[in-house]
Design a protein around this motif. Structure first.
Motif, PDB file in Angstrom:
ATOM      1  N   MET A 211       0.832  -1.205   0.000  1.00  0.00           N
ATOM      2  CA  MET A 211       0.000   0.000   0.000  1.00  0.00           C
ATOM      3  C   MET A 211       0.863   1.250   0.000  1.00  0.00           C
ATOM      4  SD  MET A 211      -3.335  -0.641   2.439  1.00  0.00           S
ATOM      5  CE  MET A 211      -2.448  -1.196   3.899  1.00  0.00           C
ATOM      6  N   TYR A 212       1.926   1.238   0.796  1.00  0.00           N
ATOM      7  CA  TYR A 212       2.802   2.406   0.898  1.00  0.00           C
ATOM      8  C   TYR A 212       3.640   2.585  -0.368  1.00  0.00           C
ATOM      9  CZ  TYR A 212       1.722   3.488   5.739  1.00  0.00           C
ATOM     10  OH  TYR A 212       1.079   3.891   6.884  1.00  0.00           O
ATOM     11  N   LYS A 213       4.188   1.479  -0.872  1.00  0.00           N
ATOM     12  CA  LYS A 213       5.024   1.577  -2.061  1.00  0.00           C
ATOM     13  C   LYS A 213       4.222   2.055  -3.266  1.00  0.00           C
ATOM     14  CE  LYS A 213       8.737   0.909  -2.283  1.00  0.00           C
ATOM     15  NZ  LYS A 213       9.843   1.871  -2.027  1.00  0.00           N
ATOM     16  N   HIS A 214       2.983   1.586  -3.380  1.00  0.00           N
ATOM     17  CA  HIS A 214       2.145   2.003  -4.503  1.00  0.00           C
ATOM     18  C   HIS A 214       1.813   3.493  -4.437  1.00  0.00           C
ATOM     19  CE1 HIS A 214       0.496  -2.206  -5.788  1.00  0.00           C
ATOM     20  NE2 HIS A 214       1.763  -2.023  -6.071  1.00  0.00           N
ATOM     21  N   MET A 215       1.921   4.060  -3.246  1.00  0.00           N
ATOM     22  CA  MET A 215       1.672   5.489  -3.087  1.00  0.00           C
ATOM     23  C   MET A 215       2.953   6.313  -3.150  1.00  0.00           C
ATOM     24  SD  MET A 215      -1.293   5.298  -0.182  1.00  0.00           S
ATOM     25  CE  MET A 215      -2.830   4.427  -0.506  1.00  0.00           C
ATOM     26  N   GLY A 216       4.058   5.658  -3.453  1.00  0.00           N
ATOM     27  CA  GLY A 216       5.329   6.362  -3.635  1.00  0.00           C
ATOM     28  C   GLY A 216       6.016   6.775  -2.358  1.00  0.00           C
ATOM     29  N   LEU A 217       5.654   6.134  -1.233  1.00  0.00           N
ATOM     30  CA  LEU A 217       6.235   6.499   0.055  1.00  0.00           C
ATOM     31  C   LEU A 217       7.394   5.578   0.426  1.00  0.00           C
ATOM     32  CD1 LEU A 217       2.935   7.103   2.043  1.00  0.00           C
ATOM     33  CD2 LEU A 217       4.382   8.804   0.912  1.00  0.00           C
ATOM     34  N   LYS A 218       8.382   6.138   1.099  1.00  0.00           N
ATOM     35  CA  LYS A 218       9.498   5.333   1.593  1.00  0.00           C
ATOM     36  C   LYS A 218       9.026   4.454   2.754  1.00  0.00           C
ATOM     37  CE  LYS A 218      13.633   6.547   2.235  1.00  0.00           C
ATOM     38  NZ  LYS A 218      14.860   7.206   2.742  1.00  0.00           N
ATOM     39  N   THR A 219       9.701   3.327   2.912  1.00  0.00           N
ATOM     40  CA  THR A 219       9.306   2.368   3.941  1.00  0.00           C
ATOM     41  C   THR A 219      10.526   1.889   4.722  1.00  0.00           C
ATOM     42  OG1 THR A 219       9.556   0.555   2.366  1.00  0.00           O
ATOM     43  CG2 THR A 219       7.340   1.508   2.597  1.00  0.00           C
ATOM     44  N   ALA A 220      10.267   1.422   5.945  1.00  0.00           N
ATOM     45  CA  ALA A 220      11.322   0.865   6.786  1.00  0.00           C
ATOM     46  C   ALA A 220      10.770  -0.338   7.540  1.00  0.00           C
ATOM     47  CB  ALA A 220      11.845   1.913   7.772  1.00  0.00           C
ATOM     48  N   ALA A 221      11.663  -1.267   7.876  1.00  0.00           N
ATOM     49  CA  ALA A 221      11.291  -2.430   8.679  1.00  0.00           C
ATOM     50  C   ALA A 221      12.489  -2.807   9.543  1.00  0.00           C
ATOM     51  CB  ALA A 221      10.875  -3.606   7.789  1.00  0.00           C
ATOM     52  N   PHE A 222      12.213  -3.661  10.531  1.00  0.00           N
ATOM     53  CA  PHE A 222      13.236  -4.002  11.516  1.00  0.00           C
ATOM     54  C   PHE A 222      13.758  -5.422  11.345  1.00  0.00           C
ATOM     55  CE2 PHE A 222      10.837  -0.599  13.528  1.00  0.00           C
ATOM     56  CZ  PHE A 222      11.839   0.185  14.076  1.00  0.00           C
ATOM     57  N   VAL A 223      15.054  -5.572  11.600  1.00  0.00           N
ATOM     58  CA  VAL A 223      15.674  -6.878  11.747  1.00  0.00           C
ATOM     59  C   VAL A 223      16.138  -7.010  13.189  1.00  0.00           C
ATOM     60  CG1 VAL A 223      16.382  -7.069   9.339  1.00  0.00           C
ATOM     61  CG2 VAL A 223      17.925  -5.969  10.989  1.00  0.00           C
ATOM     62  N   THR A 224      16.429  -8.248  13.596  1.00  0.00           N
ATOM     63  CA  THR A 224      16.835  -8.483  14.974  1.00  0.00           C
ATOM     64  C   THR A 224      18.255  -9.026  15.035  1.00  0.00           C
ATOM     65  OG1 THR A 224      16.225  -9.569  17.052  1.00  0.00           O
ATOM     66  CG2 THR A 224      15.856 -10.830  15.035  1.00  0.00           C
ATOM     67  N   SER A 225      19.018  -8.511  15.973  1.00  0.00           N
ATOM     68  CA  SER A 225      20.354  -9.038  16.239  1.00  0.00           C
ATOM     69  C   SER A 225      20.233 -10.299  17.081  1.00  0.00           C
ATOM     70  CB  SER A 225      21.175  -7.988  16.999  1.00  0.00           C
ATOM     71  OG  SER A 225      22.272  -8.577  17.669  1.00  0.00           O
ATOM     72  N   GLN A 226      21.087 -11.283  16.790  1.00  0.00           N
ATOM     73  CA  GLN A 226      21.110 -12.496  17.611  1.00  0.00           C
ATOM     74  C   GLN A 226      22.043 -12.331  18.810  1.00  0.00           C
ATOM     75  OE1 GLN A 226      18.842 -14.512  16.937  1.00  0.00           O
ATOM     76  NE2 GLN A 226      18.361 -13.865  14.857  1.00  0.00           N
ATOM     77  N   ALA A 227      22.816 -11.249  18.831  1.00  0.00           N
ATOM     78  CA  ALA A 227      23.760 -11.014  19.932  1.00  0.00           C
ATOM     79  C   ALA A 227      23.225 -10.009  20.945  1.00  0.00           C
ATOM     80  CB  ALA A 227      25.093 -10.509  19.367  1.00  0.00           C
ATOM     81  N   ALA A 228      22.279  -9.161  20.531  1.00  0.00           N
ATOM     82  CA  ALA A 228      21.756  -8.110  21.405  1.00  0.00           C
ATOM     83  C   ALA A 228      20.978  -8.704  22.575  1.00  0.00           C
ATOM     84  CB  ALA A 228      20.868  -7.168  20.604  1.00  0.00           C
ATOM     85  N   THR A 229      20.918  -7.960  23.654  1.00  0.00           N
ATOM     86  CA  THR A 229      20.291  -8.471  24.877  1.00  0.00           C
ATOM     87  C   THR A 229      19.080  -7.671  25.347  1.00  0.00           C
ATOM     88  OG1 THR A 229      21.855  -7.179  26.217  1.00  0.00           O
ATOM     89  CG2 THR A 229      22.468  -9.465  25.697  1.00  0.00           C
ATOM     90  N   PHE A 230      18.809  -6.511  24.739  1.00  0.00           N
ATOM     91  CA  PHE A 230      17.667  -5.737  25.234  1.00  0.00           C
ATOM     92  C   PHE A 230      17.069  -4.870  24.134  1.00  0.00           C
ATOM     93  CE2 PHE A 230      21.361  -3.057  25.858  1.00  0.00           C
ATOM     94  CZ  PHE A 230      20.928  -1.785  25.534  1.00  0.00           C
ATOM     95  N   GLY A 231      15.833  -4.431  24.404  1.00  0.00           N
ATOM     96  CA  GLY A 231      15.116  -3.508  23.541  1.00  0.00           C
ATOM     97  C   GLY A 231      14.424  -2.491  24.424  1.00  0.00           C
ATOM     98  N   PRO A 232      13.339  -1.881  23.954  1.00  0.00           N
ATOM     99  CA  PRO A 232      12.671  -0.851  24.750  1.00  0.00           C
ATOM    100  C   PRO A 232      11.815  -1.406  25.880  1.00  0.00           C
ATOM    101  CG  PRO A 232      11.510  -1.186  22.699  1.00  0.00           C
ATOM    102  CD  PRO A 232      12.745  -2.024  22.623  1.00  0.00           C
ATOM    103  N   HIS A 233      11.470  -2.708  25.797  1.00  0.00           N
ATOM    104  CA  HIS A 233      10.573  -3.294  26.778  1.00  0.00           C
ATOM    105  C   HIS A 233      11.314  -4.297  27.665  1.00  0.00           C
ATOM    106  CE1 HIS A 233       7.576  -1.404  24.299  1.00  0.00           C
ATOM    107  NE2 HIS A 233       7.917  -2.138  23.261  1.00  0.00           N
ATOM    108  N   VAL A 234      10.683  -4.670  28.748  1.00  0.00           N
ATOM    109  CA  VAL A 234      11.310  -5.601  29.694  1.00  0.00           C
ATOM    110  C   VAL A 234      11.576  -6.937  29.030  1.00  0.00           C
ATOM    111  CG1 VAL A 234      10.993  -6.866  31.849  1.00  0.00           C
ATOM    112  CG2 VAL A 234      10.249  -4.467  31.679  1.00  0.00           C
TER     113      VAL A 234
END
Length: 363
Positions: free
Chosen positions: A167-190
Motif C-alpha cells: 500500500m505504501y510503495k504504490h503510493m510512492g512512500l518510503k518504507t522501513a522495517a526491523f531486523v533483529t540481532s542475535q547477539a543483542a540483549t535488550f530492547g525498549p521493553h522488559v
C-alpha cells in the motif's frame, strides 16, 4: 536506501551508546531509531537530558534520529501535535507515530514547524494511509515504518507484511522495517525474545533478514531493533548489497578456474522468459565459447538450490549458469553442479524475478 540501528539511552550508559553509534557510522549507517514510550512524569527531566546528549552525539556523526511516540507520551511531556519543539530541541529528525489519528492531524503535522519528518505505522491493514493522503499532507515529510515484535510467534506473517507494505510503495512512500540481532540483549521493553518485524526472521542471521527485506522490493530502510548488535553483525549488515540479491554459495571441492570465474566474476541476470525449473543466466556463456569447461561433478539428479554450468558437451549452452528451482534430471549429464546456495538462503531464490540482477559470494 539506508541502514539504521536502535539505541535506548535510558537502559545503557552514554559511553556504551556512543561507542556503538561510532562503529555504525564508520560502516556507513545513516539512521538511529529510539523510543521514549516509557517516559513518565517522574523521570521525564532526567530522560530528556539523557536522550538529548546521545542524539546530539549521533547528529555529529551524521546519523539522523527518529523517536517513537504515542498519545500518552504527548500528555506526559505536555505537548500537542502542533507544537513539537521539545522533540526538535532533542535533535530528532523525525517522529514515528505508534498510533494513527484522524488523517487531518497527520496531514497538519507534516506542515508544522519545526520540520520533523513523520513516520507512520505500516503494520496495520486499516487503509489509514489512504485517509491521510486524502488530506493532502506534505509527502516529502511522510514515510512508513513497520513495528517490531518482542514476543515470539507474534511477528508479522509474510503475506500480511507484503499487503501492508505494498500500500505504501504504490503510493510512492518510503518504507522501513526491523531486523533483529542475535547477539543483542535488550530492547525498549522488559521482555524481548528478539525484535524482528517478520516472525520468520526471528532466528535468522541478520544479513539474511536484510537480504530478504531488500529482495521483496517493498522496503527502503532496514533498522536493527535491539541493542547491541555485535561488531560482526554490524559489518555483515553493512556489507549487504541493497541493490541486488547476493547469494552465498557452498562450492564443490573440484571447482575449475573457469567455473569459479563464471560464478563469482560476472554480473548475472535472469532471463525474461522465465520457466518453472531454473533461473537462467545466459549472457555469461558468450565469454566462454572458446574456453574449456570439461565434465565435472555432472550428477544425474539436480535439486533445488543447485548451481549448474553447462559443460563442453552442451553445445550452444556451454557456460550458461542456472540456479535450480525444483528437482529435475540432469539429462545426459550436460550440466556441471558447481555449488549450492546455502541452506539458509535457498528461500531467497524465489525473489529472483524476470530480469532480476544477482551475484554470488563464497560461503
Amino acid at each position: 536506501m539506508a541502514l539504521g540501528l536502535s539505541i535506548y539511552p535510558n537502559k545503557s550508559s552514554f559511553e556504551a551508546n556512543a561507542t556503538y553509534l561510532k562503529k555504525a557510522a564508520d560502516l556507513g549507517y545513516q539512521r538511529i531509531f529510539t523510543s521514549m514510550l516509557d517516559v513518565t512524569a517522574d523521570n521525564k527531566t532526567e530522560i530528556l537530558a539523557t536522550f538529548k546528549k546521545i542524539i546530539t552525539y549521533g547528529n555529529s556523526l551524521g546519523l539522523k534520529t527518529t523517536i517513537d511516540v504515542n498519545p500518552r507520551l504527548f500528555k506526559v511531556l505536555g505537548m500537542d501535535y502542533h507544537h513539537l519543539d521539545l522533540l526538535a530541541d532533542l535533535g530528532a529528525s523525525a517522529i514515528r507515530l505508534d498510533a494513527n489519528f484522524d488523517g487531518l492531524t497527520e496531514s497538519l503535522i507534516s506542515f508544522e514547524e519545526p520540520q520533523l519528518d513523520l513516520e507512520l505505522n505500516i503494520s496495520a491493514d486499516t487503509g489509514n494511509i489512504a485517509n491521510i493522503l486524502s488530506y493532502r499532507p506534505n509527502l516529502r515529510r511522510i514515510s512508513g515504518c513497520h513495528n517490531f515484535y518482542p514476543q515470539r510467534y507474534t511477528g508479522l506473517g509474510l503475506d500480511f507484511f507484503t499487503k501492508c507494505s505494498t500500500m505504501y510503495k504504490h503510493m510512492g512512500l518510503k518504507t522501513a522495517a526491523f531486523v533483529t540481532s542475535q547477539a543483542a540483549t535488550f530492547g525498549p521493553h522488559v521482555f524481548a525474545d528478539g525484535l524482528p518485524t517478520l516472525e520468520m526472521h526471528r532466528d535468522l542471521d541478520i544479513a539474511i533478514q536484510a537480504k530478504h527485506l531488500f529482495a521483496t522490493g517493498l522496503i527502503d530502510d532496514v533498522l536493527i531493533a535491539n541493542a547491541f548488535a555485535s561488531d560482526d553483525e554490524l559489518k555483515a549488515l553493512a556489507a549487504v548489497n541493497e541493490d541486488q540479491l547476493t547469494l552465498k554459495v557452498d562450492t564443490i571441492p573440484t571447482l575449475s578456474t573457469n567455473e569459479y570465474d563464471i560464478l563469482f566474476k560476472y554480473q548475472h541476470f535472469n532471463r525474461g522468459d522465465i520457466n518453472d525449473y531454473a533461473i537462467r543466466s545466459t549472457f555469461v556463456k558468450l565469454a566462454y565459447i572458446h574456453h574449456a569447461i570439461p565434465v565435472n561433478h555432472a550428477v544425474p539428479q539436480l535439486k533445488p538450490g543447485d548451481i549448474t554450468i553447462g559443460n563442453d558437451n552442451f553445445g550452444q549452452y556451454k557456460g550458461e549458469l542456472n540456479i535450480v528451482k525444483q528437482a529435475m534430471p540432469n539429462e545426459h549429464q550436460l550440466k556441471n553442479v558447481v555449488g549450492h546456495v546455502t541452506a539458509a538462503e535457498t528461500f531467497l531464490i524465489d525473489y529472483i524475478r524476470p530480469w532480476s540482477k544477482f551475484r554470488f559470494t563464497k560461503n
